[in-house]
Scaffold this motif. Structure first.
Motif, short mmCIF file in Angstrom:
data_model
loop_
_atom_site.label_atom_id
_atom_site.label_comp_id
_atom_site.label_asym_id
_atom_site.label_seq_id
_atom_site.Cartn_x
_atom_site.Cartn_y
_atom_site.Cartn_z
N HIS B 46 0.82 -1.21 0.00
CA HIS B 46 0.00 0.00 0.00
C HIS B 46 0.85 1.25 0.00
CE1 HIS B 46 0.49 -1.30 4.22
NE2 HIS B 46 0.72 -0.02 4.43
N ALA B 47 2.06 1.14 0.50
CA ALA B 47 2.93 2.32 0.48
C ALA B 47 3.29 2.72 -0.95
CB ALA B 47 4.18 2.05 1.30
N ALA B 48 3.27 1.75 -1.84
CA ALA B 48 3.55 2.06 -3.25
C ALA B 48 2.48 2.98 -3.83
CB ALA B 48 3.64 0.78 -4.06
N ALA B 49 1.25 2.76 -3.41
CA ALA B 49 0.16 3.61 -3.89
C ALA B 49 0.33 5.05 -3.39
CB ALA B 49 -1.18 3.05 -3.44
N THR B 50 0.72 5.15 -2.13
CA THR B 50 0.97 6.48 -1.58
C THR B 50 2.12 7.16 -2.33
OG1 THR B 50 0.23 5.76 0.60
CG2 THR B 50 1.54 7.77 0.50
N TYR B 51 3.12 6.35 -2.67
CA TYR B 51 4.27 6.91 -3.40
C TYR B 51 3.82 7.54 -4.72
CZ TYR B 51 8.50 7.06 -6.24
OH TYR B 51 9.51 7.47 -7.06
N HIS B 52 2.93 6.90 -5.43
CA HIS B 52 2.53 7.39 -6.75
C HIS B 52 1.51 8.52 -6.69
CE1 HIS B 52 4.61 4.89 -9.68
NE2 HIS B 52 4.52 3.91 -8.80
N PHE B 53 0.66 8.53 -5.67
CA PHE B 53 -0.43 9.50 -5.68
C PHE B 53 -0.41 10.46 -4.50
CE2 PHE B 53 -1.97 5.79 -8.07
CZ PHE B 53 -2.26 6.40 -9.27
N GLY B 54 0.52 10.27 -3.59
CA GLY B 54 0.60 11.17 -2.46
C GLY B 54 -0.35 10.80 -1.35
N ASP B 55 -1.61 10.74 -1.67
CA ASP B 55 -2.59 10.31 -0.68
C ASP B 55 -3.81 9.76 -1.40
OD1 ASP B 55 -3.78 12.56 -1.70
OD2 ASP B 55 -3.51 13.77 0.09
N LYS B 56 -4.79 9.38 -0.61
CA LYS B 56 -5.98 8.75 -1.19
C LYS B 56 -6.69 9.70 -2.15
CE LYS B 56 -10.19 6.27 0.07
NZ LYS B 56 -11.18 5.97 1.12
N ALA B 57 -6.80 10.96 -1.76
CA ALA B 57 -7.45 11.94 -2.63
C ALA B 57 -6.70 12.06 -3.96
CB ALA B 57 -7.52 13.30 -1.93
N GLY B 58 -5.39 11.87 -3.91
CA GLY B 58 -4.60 11.93 -5.13
C GLY B 58 -4.96 10.80 -6.09
N LEU B 59 -5.15 9.63 -5.53
CA LEU B 59 -5.57 8.50 -6.36
C LEU B 59 -6.93 8.77 -6.99
CD1 LEU B 59 -5.64 5.62 -7.47
CD2 LEU B 59 -6.27 4.80 -5.19
N LEU B 60 -7.85 9.26 -6.18
CA LEU B 60 -9.19 9.53 -6.72
C LEU B 60 -9.17 10.67 -7.73
CD1 LEU B 60 -11.31 8.88 -3.53
CD2 LEU B 60 -11.29 7.57 -5.65
N THR B 61 -8.26 11.62 -7.53
CA THR B 61 -8.11 12.69 -8.53
C THR B 61 -7.71 12.09 -9.86
OG1 THR B 61 -7.43 14.23 -6.80
CG2 THR B 61 -6.93 14.85 -9.07
N ALA B 62 -6.75 11.18 -9.81
CA ALA B 62 -6.28 10.53 -11.05
C ALA B 62 -7.41 9.74 -11.71
CB ALA B 62 -5.10 9.62 -10.75
N VAL B 63 -8.24 9.11 -10.90
CA VAL B 63 -9.39 8.38 -11.45
C VAL B 63 -10.34 9.35 -12.14
CG1 VAL B 63 -11.46 7.06 -10.85
CG2 VAL B 63 -9.27 6.47 -9.79
N ALA B 64 -10.62 10.46 -11.49
CA ALA B 64 -11.55 11.43 -12.06
C ALA B 64 -10.99 12.02 -13.36
CB ALA B 64 -11.84 12.55 -11.05
N VAL B 65 -9.71 12.33 -13.37
CA VAL B 65 -9.10 12.90 -14.59
C VAL B 65 -9.24 11.92 -15.75
CG1 VAL B 65 -6.92 13.54 -15.67
CG2 VAL B 65 -7.47 14.39 -13.38
N GLU B 66 -8.85 10.67 -15.48
CA GLU B 66 -8.96 9.65 -16.52
C GLU B 66 -10.41 9.48 -16.97
OE1 GLU B 66 -6.65 8.27 -18.16
OE2 GLU B 66 -7.82 6.77 -19.25
N GLY B 67 -11.32 9.53 -16.03
CA GLY B 67 -12.74 9.41 -16.36
C GLY B 67 -13.22 10.54 -17.26
N TYR B 68 -12.86 11.76 -16.91
CA TYR B 68 -13.28 12.89 -17.75
C TYR B 68 -12.67 12.81 -19.14
CZ TYR B 68 -16.00 15.49 -14.31
OH TYR B 68 -16.97 15.88 -13.44
N ARG B 69 -11.43 12.35 -19.20
CA ARG B 69 -10.80 12.21 -20.51
C ARG B 69 -11.53 11.18 -21.36
NH1 ARG B 69 -4.60 12.25 -18.41
NH2 ARG B 69 -4.36 14.53 -18.24
N ARG B 70 -11.86 10.08 -20.74
CA ARG B 70 -12.55 9.04 -21.50
C ARG B 70 -13.94 9.48 -21.91
NH1 ARG B 70 -10.91 3.02 -19.86
NH2 ARG B 70 -8.72 3.38 -19.38
N LEU B 71 -14.60 10.18 -20.99
CA LEU B 71 -15.94 10.66 -21.32
C LEU B 71 -15.88 11.66 -22.47
CD1 LEU B 71 -18.95 10.99 -20.94
CD2 LEU B 71 -18.51 12.50 -19.00
#
Lengths: 205, 205
Positions: B46-71
DNA sequence: TGTACATCAGTGAACGCGCGTTCACTGATGTAC
DNA sequence: TGTACATCAGTGAACGCGCGTTCACTGATGTAC
């Protein structure tokens, strides 16, 4: 039984906990709402909340039921005021914005007990006002769903901050603006044998 | 660099974590999605996830960005196919249903970093397709918001199970049904002297 | 070609925390006789 | 009127759990010379 120094028995703890839950959702967000936090807000031990609702889902079920009842009441009041169907839609948006604590819970059925009888009944009462009928035919249902979807979309986009700023900060005005694009007369595709029902004049914007 | 027995470096961990997050939301629900669970699903600490996104909100931000791009991509594709605006709306509903993991995150800005530049850009790209213009005038915006609200309402009511059963189980069909009630021509009410106001591009919300 | 070094990518243990639920209990109230 | 008893309403401590975050670390890769 008013008393000083908080009596052992609250007297109206159940509704007080529902209020506390709604208030918590409104100012902390649904994700931050916990049984313990709600009980704390109501000034009571968290085990008391479990006693009244069984579990967290039970509390949220009660919130949803109360929300659907209030929404049905608001729609009915607007309906009886006789300002037309459009204003019923506006009342939907007004409810969502004014009571977002209820509204946000009502549409997250994975968080409560969706088969609760009181819930089903309260939701059906709301639906009846949206269809303008207890037993809608296909046309009434399609029209009702269109109006419901439109107003639900306005409400949710507004609540989560997705309305573009140029539209202003009055959700009711936005509701009226977009409702002007909705055709609530039954679609008059020629369907032999289908008699267009008499319909009262559409209220202009 | 394909290899046996899992190499130390994953190679494409960032997108893999986004995929895992979306998949988790789709089959466990957004409330049950945790950083640790996502990392577990991707087969990584799980520390690897924190490394890439900083925190949980960072991961969800990346999800939202990818989602808007796909939409945005889906809407653009439908737009260019030239089947008309109605089908762009249908494509919106299709996206929401087919990619609800993305969709559910995209509209919960309290869970991510809403001011993220990539997010603002991706969302603006989506909005441009809904308004059919980069610089919509008042009429285009009103029409676009009406269409957006309607389709967003259909999508969300469908996703949380609030569509009445008689309407069937095909969300695209429901989208077309209700869209038939939408008037997408600009409202031609004579507004003397009302000049469409110069509008500067306000990126984001 | 080799070697040193910086940087990138991922690990694993530890932290403190608030949560939902359970449980034995106590205080207060209502009811039967 | 009093008394016994059942029931209702709420308490407080304890449980086990998974969470997000931090941290010192190691393994792998890239680059300069």
């Amino acid at each position: 039984v008013a008393s000083d120094s908080r009596p052992y028995h609250h007297g109206h703890l159940r509704p007080a906990l529902i209020d506390a839950a709604v208030a918590t959702v409104e100012d902390q967000g649904l994700a931050a709402m916990s049984l313990r936090g709600v009980a704390r807000r109501a000034g009571v031990s968290h085990a008391a909340a479990t006693y009244h609702f069984g579990d967290k889902a039970g509390l949220l079920t009660a919130v949803a039921v109360e929300g659907y009842r209030r929404l049905a009441g608001a729609l009915q009041a607007e309906d009886q005021a006789g300002h037309g169907y459009l204003e019923v839609g506006v009342a939907y948006v007004r409810f969502a914005v004014a009571h977002r604590g209820y509204f946000e819970v009502m549409y997250r059925p994975e968080l409560f007990h969706p088969q609760d009888p009181a819930l089903l009944q309260a939701r059906a009462a709301t639906a009846a006002h949206l269809y303008r009928s207890d037993q809608p035919d296909a046309d009434q249902m399609a029209t009702g769903i269109a109006a419901w979807s439109l107003m639900h979309g306005v409400a949710t986009l507004w609540l989560n901050g997705n309305m573009p700023p140029p539209l202003g900060d009055d959700p009711e005005a936005i509701a009226r603006l977009v409702a002007a694009h909705l055709d609530v007369t039954p679609l008059a595709e020629p369907r032999p044998g289908t008699q267009p029902p008499a319909r009262e004049p559409r209220p202009g914007t």
